[in-house]
Design a protein around this motif. Structure first.
Motif, PDB file in Angstrom:
ATOM      1  N   GLY A   8       0.839  -1.198   0.000  1.00 56.50           N
ATOM      2  CA  GLY A   8       0.000   0.000   0.000  1.00 56.50           C
ATOM      3  C   GLY A   8       0.872   1.246   0.000  1.00 56.50           C
ATOM      4  O   GLY A   8       0.580   2.236   0.675  1.00 56.50           O
ATOM      5  N   THR A  10       1.365   3.564  -2.123  1.00 58.80           N
ATOM      6  CA  THR A  10       0.892   4.801  -2.754  1.00 58.80           C
ATOM      7  C   THR A  10      -0.136   5.541  -1.896  1.00 58.80           C
ATOM      8  O   THR A  10      -0.621   6.597  -2.290  1.00 58.80           O
ATOM      9  N   GLY A  11      -0.484   4.982  -0.748  1.00 60.59           N
ATOM     10  CA  GLY A  11      -1.501   5.610   0.096  1.00 60.59           C
ATOM     11  C   GLY A  11      -0.911   6.593   1.092  1.00 60.59           C
ATOM     12  O   GLY A  11       0.287   6.913   1.057  1.00 60.59           O
ATOM     13  N   SER A  12      -1.763   7.050   1.989  1.00 61.75           N
ATOM     14  CA  SER A  12      -1.360   8.044   2.983  1.00 61.75           C
ATOM     15  C   SER A  12      -0.254   7.483   3.893  1.00 61.75           C
ATOM     16  O   SER A  12       0.807   8.103   4.061  1.00 61.75           O
ATOM     17  N   ILE A  13      -0.466   6.308   4.459  1.00 61.37           N
ATOM     18  CA  ILE A  13       0.566   5.713   5.327  1.00 61.37           C
ATOM     19  C   ILE A  13       1.779   5.293   4.484  1.00 61.37           C
ATOM     20  O   ILE A  13       2.926   5.502   4.887  1.00 61.37           O
ATOM     21  N   GLY A  35      -2.799  -0.492  -5.153  1.00 61.90           N
ATOM     22  CA  GLY A  35      -4.071  -1.025  -5.633  1.00 61.90           C
ATOM     23  C   GLY A  35      -4.168  -0.816  -7.137  1.00 61.90           C
ATOM     24  O   GLY A  35      -4.313  -1.772  -7.907  1.00 61.90           O
ATOM     25  N   ALA A 120      -0.542  -0.914  10.057  1.00 61.83           N
ATOM     26  CA  ALA A 120      -1.481   0.211   9.981  1.00 61.83           C
ATOM     27  C   ALA A 120      -2.880  -0.324   9.720  1.00 61.83           C
ATOM     28  O   ALA A 120      -3.867   0.219  10.198  1.00 61.83           O
ATOM     29  N   LYS A 122      -5.874  -1.797  10.205  1.00 67.35           N
ATOM     30  CA  LYS A 122      -6.632  -2.284  11.371  1.00 67.35           C
ATOM     31  C   LYS A 122      -7.694  -3.314  11.009  1.00 67.35           C
ATOM     32  O   LYS A 122      -8.033  -4.175  11.810  1.00 67.35           O
ATOM     33  N   GLU A 123      -8.249  -3.226   9.757  1.00 64.06           N
ATOM     34  CA  GLU A 123      -9.344  -4.132   9.383  1.00 64.06           C
ATOM     35  C   GLU A 123      -8.912  -5.599   9.493  1.00 64.06           C
ATOM     36  O   GLU A 123      -9.731  -6.485   9.744  1.00 64.06           O
ATOM     37  N   ASP A 147      -1.055   2.510  13.951  1.00 67.84           N
ATOM     38  CA  ASP A 147      -2.202   3.363  14.281  1.00 67.84           C
ATOM     39  C   ASP A 147      -1.778   4.230  15.475  1.00 67.84           C
ATOM     40  O   ASP A 147      -1.198   3.718  16.441  1.00 67.84           O
ATOM     41  N   GLY A 202      -6.235   8.672   4.249  1.00 69.91           N
ATOM     42  CA  GLY A 202      -6.951   8.090   3.117  1.00 69.91           C
ATOM     43  C   GLY A 202      -8.455   8.313   3.269  1.00 69.91           C
ATOM     44  O   GLY A 202      -8.955   8.635   4.352  1.00 69.91           O
TER      45      GLY A 202
HETATM   46  P1  NAD Z   1      -5.090   5.011   1.483  1.00 71.83           P
HETATM   47  O1  NAD Z   1      -6.403   4.815   0.825  1.00 71.83           O
HETATM   48  O2  NAD Z   1      -4.465   6.349   1.456  1.00 71.83           O
HETATM   49  O3  NAD Z   1      -4.028   3.960   0.897  1.00 71.83           O
HETATM   50  C1  NAD Z   1      -4.337   2.619   0.758  1.00 71.83           C
HETATM   51  C2  NAD Z   1      -3.247   1.878   0.001  1.00 71.83           C
HETATM   52  O4  NAD Z   1      -3.721   0.549  -0.251  1.00 71.83           O
HETATM   53  C3  NAD Z   1      -2.923   2.485  -1.363  1.00 71.83           C
HETATM   54  O5  NAD Z   1      -1.576   2.253  -1.666  1.00 71.83           O
HETATM   55  C4  NAD Z   1      -3.807   1.678  -2.307  1.00 71.83           C
HETATM   56  O6  NAD Z   1      -3.272   1.637  -3.622  1.00 71.83           O
HETATM   57  C5  NAD Z   1      -3.765   0.316  -1.668  1.00 71.83           C
HETATM   58  N1  NAD Z   1      -4.966  -0.483  -1.943  1.00 71.83           N
HETATM   59  C6  NAD Z   1      -6.253  -0.060  -1.922  1.00 71.83           C
HETATM   60  N2  NAD Z   1      -7.088  -1.078  -2.222  1.00 71.83           N
HETATM   61  C7  NAD Z   1      -6.312  -2.163  -2.432  1.00 71.83           C
HETATM   62  C8  NAD Z   1      -6.578  -3.510  -2.784  1.00 71.83           C
HETATM   63  N3  NAD Z   1      -7.812  -3.975  -2.993  1.00 71.83           N
HETATM   64  N4  NAD Z   1      -5.532  -4.341  -2.908  1.00 71.83           N
HETATM   65  C9  NAD Z   1      -4.279  -3.911  -2.712  1.00 71.83           C
HETATM   66  N5  NAD Z   1      -3.955  -2.653  -2.392  1.00 71.83           N
HETATM   67  C10 NAD Z   1      -4.962  -1.789  -2.251  1.00 71.83           C
HETATM   68  O7  NAD Z   1      -5.285   4.508   2.996  1.00 71.83           O
HETATM   69  P2  NAD Z   1      -4.469   4.956   4.289  1.00 71.83           P
HETATM   70  O8  NAD Z   1      -5.125   6.125   4.894  1.00 71.83           O
HETATM   71  O9  NAD Z   1      -3.014   4.997   4.015  1.00 71.83           O
HETATM   72  O10 NAD Z   1      -4.804   3.732   5.262  1.00 71.83           O
HETATM   73  C11 NAD Z   1      -4.187   2.465   5.149  1.00 71.83           C
HETATM   74  C12 NAD Z   1      -4.514   1.652   6.392  1.00 71.83           C
HETATM   75  O11 NAD Z   1      -3.926   2.303   7.512  1.00 71.83           O
HETATM   76  C13 NAD Z   1      -6.006   1.575   6.693  1.00 71.83           C
HETATM   77  O12 NAD Z   1      -6.315   0.326   7.231  1.00 71.83           O
HETATM   78  C14 NAD Z   1      -6.222   2.665   7.728  1.00 71.83           C
HETATM   79  O13 NAD Z   1      -7.302   2.395   8.580  1.00 71.83           O
HETATM   80  C15 NAD Z   1      -4.908   2.617   8.483  1.00 71.83           C
HETATM   81  N6  NAD Z   1      -4.538   3.879   9.145  1.00 71.83           N
HETATM   82  C16 NAD Z   1      -4.314   4.989   8.405  1.00 71.83           C
HETATM   83  C17 NAD Z   1      -3.972   6.192   9.038  1.00 71.83           C
HETATM   84  C18 NAD Z   1      -3.674   7.432   8.239  1.00 71.83           C
HETATM   85  O14 NAD Z   1      -3.279   8.433   8.834  1.00 71.83           O
HETATM   86  N7  NAD Z   1      -3.815   7.446   6.949  1.00 71.83           N
HETATM   87  C19 NAD Z   1      -3.899   6.235  10.435  1.00 71.83           C
HETATM   88  C20 NAD Z   1      -4.121   5.070  11.158  1.00 71.83           C
HETATM   89  C21 NAD Z   1      -4.450   3.903  10.504  1.00 71.83           C
END
Ligand code: NAD
Ligand code: MG
Length: 380
Positions: A8, A10-13, A35, A120, A122-123, A147, A202
């Motif tokens: 993951g 490319t996401g926020s974390i 993703g 990160a 949690k699900e 988290d 995210g």
């Molecule tokens: P996000 O949507 O910004 O990033 C998600 C990442 O997962 C991306 O790289 C995306 O390309 C990838 N992804 C999405 N769907 C996918 C799939 N079906 N298969 C494979 N990869 C997939 O999310 P985020 O905010 O970075 O959160 C990620 C996890 O961290 C979540 O479980 C969230 O609850 C947890 N979290 C995030 C934060 C935060 O500050 N962003 C804080 C605490 C916990």
């Protein structure tokens, strides 16, 4: 040198984890996954030169492999790709930063391959916590919380005796709709819900923060990470998000971890635990803070928090139903197919019809997930 895989990325974390890598020359990226955002993933591959990359979307994976042909990187796709990235030989720690319960199988694969997990996602713990924690213990693998609340608790427990802990106090900002009634939340828009007061995250977790389902998921996450009964996990609303969580001990002492809201701290702490490293960024300036306020959580208007907590208390496969219903309903809300309050109404409908399965296997969990999605489709 510490070799890491980021699922993951490319996401926020994921992108904030790469910020930590940029700032520390003893971290080496071995695997990256996305993703579907192959534009950003390609840039990351060119910058960090991983051996392995994976894309969930199979067509995009093919496109990416053509785009990075000039580089020494293997590109994989789908669930198998995620698992390959999670188990890449040289990595010692896997940052699990995908969103949703799609993370369960890669997490288990990484644990079985003896990799520590910076968690990160949690699900994964919410739905399969009993399997994840047990498999981690069997393989002598650390599950290091990312988290912010759980990292705070983890930091407060440093050097303390487990049996002297009395309760966990999870702090919550209350989200953008704090102090609102259900009536007032009836017509809130996607934009309103995405406008979190303190954190930039995210989209899915931002909506979860607006419904406060996020705090419910975090209660269950804390139960598994710290082996504490849900009755001993309390939620405290602290709107400024300066206190990231607290622990109360048997003598009444309360330890708290504070900091400016910046996810790079818990990410870095998980990567270097038990060490601390310098981290550039804002510091709390106590001369500028006039007050820190506390409220009790409003479980009536924020029914999702109540439902998630009930699911956690019941255990078995009910947390999977609650979580899967929430994942699907949040996606529908983001696509403007349903209203904001429908998210928790759908969760409740799904939970009410479910015949709970005790101690579900991985197969049970995945089939309950699918069944929940099918039921929601049948409601349309
Ligand atoms: P996000 O949507 O910004 O990033 C998600 C990442 O997962 C991306 O790289 C995306 O390309 C990838 N992804 C999405 N769907 C996918 C799939 N079906 N298969 C494979 N990869 C997939 O999310 P985020 O905010 O970075 O959160 C990620 C996890 O961290 C979540 O479980 C969230 O609850 C947890 N979290 C995030 C934060 C935060 O500050 N962003 C804080 C605490 C916990
Ligand atoms: Mg959190």
């Amino acid at each position: 040198m510490k070799n890491i895989a980021i699922l993951g990325s490319t996401g926020s974390i994921g992108t904030q984890t790469l910020d930590i890598v940029r700032a520390n020359d003893d971290l080496q990226v071995i695997a990256l996954t996305a993703g579907s955002n192959i534009e950003l993933l390609e840039q990351q591959i060119r910058e960090f030169k991983p051996k392995v990359a994976a894309v969930w979307d199979e067509e995009k994976a093919v496109l990416l492999s053509q785009r990075v042909k000039d580089l020494d990187v293997e590109v994989y796709k789908g669930m198998e790709g995620l698992i390959t990235a999670a188990t890449t030989d040289d990595a010692v720690i896997v940052v699990l930063a995908v969103v949703g319960m799609v993370g369960i199988r890669p997490a288990l694969a990484a644990i079985n391959a003896h990799k520590d997990i910076a968690l990160a996602n949690k699900e994964t713990l919410v739905t399969a916590g009993h399997i994840i924690m047990q498999t981690a213990a069997q393989n002598n693998v650390k599950i290091l919380p990312v988290d912010s609340e759980h990292s705070a608790i983890f930091q407060c427990l440093n050097g303390e005796k487990r049996e002297q802990l009395s309760s966990l106090l999870l702090t919550a900002s209350g989200g953008p709709f704090r102090n609102m009634t259900r009536e007032m939340m009836k017509n809130v828009t996607v934009e309103d819900a995405l406008n979190h007061p303190n954190w930039s995250m995210g989209r899915k977790i931002t909506i979860d923060s607006a419904t406060m389902v996020n705090k419910g998921l975090e209660i269950i996450e804390a139960k598994w990470l710290f082996d504490v009964d849900i009755d001993n996990i309390r939620v405290v609303v602290q709107p400024q998000s300066l206190i990231h969580s607290m622990v109360e001990f048997v003598d009444g002492a309360v330890m708290a971890q504070l900091g400016t809201p910046d996810m790079r701290l818990p990410i870095q702490y998980a990567l270097y635990y038990p060490d601390r490293r310098n981290l550039k960024g804002e510091r709390i300036d106590f001369s500028k803070i006039s007050s820190i306020n506390f409220q009790i959580p409003d479980m009536e208007n924020f029914r999702g928090l109540y439902l998630a907590r009930e699911a956690g208390k019941a255990g078995g496969s009910l947390p999977t139903v609650m979580n899967a219903a929430n994942e699907k309903a949040v996606a529908m809300f983001l696509n403007r197919k349903i209203g904001f309050l429908d998210i928790t109404d759908i969760m409740e409908k799904c939970m009410n019809r479910h015949q709970n399965i005790n101690n579900p296997t991985l197969e049970d969990i995945l089939s309950v997930e699918q069944d929940t999605y099918d039921y929601i489709d049948s409601l349309k």
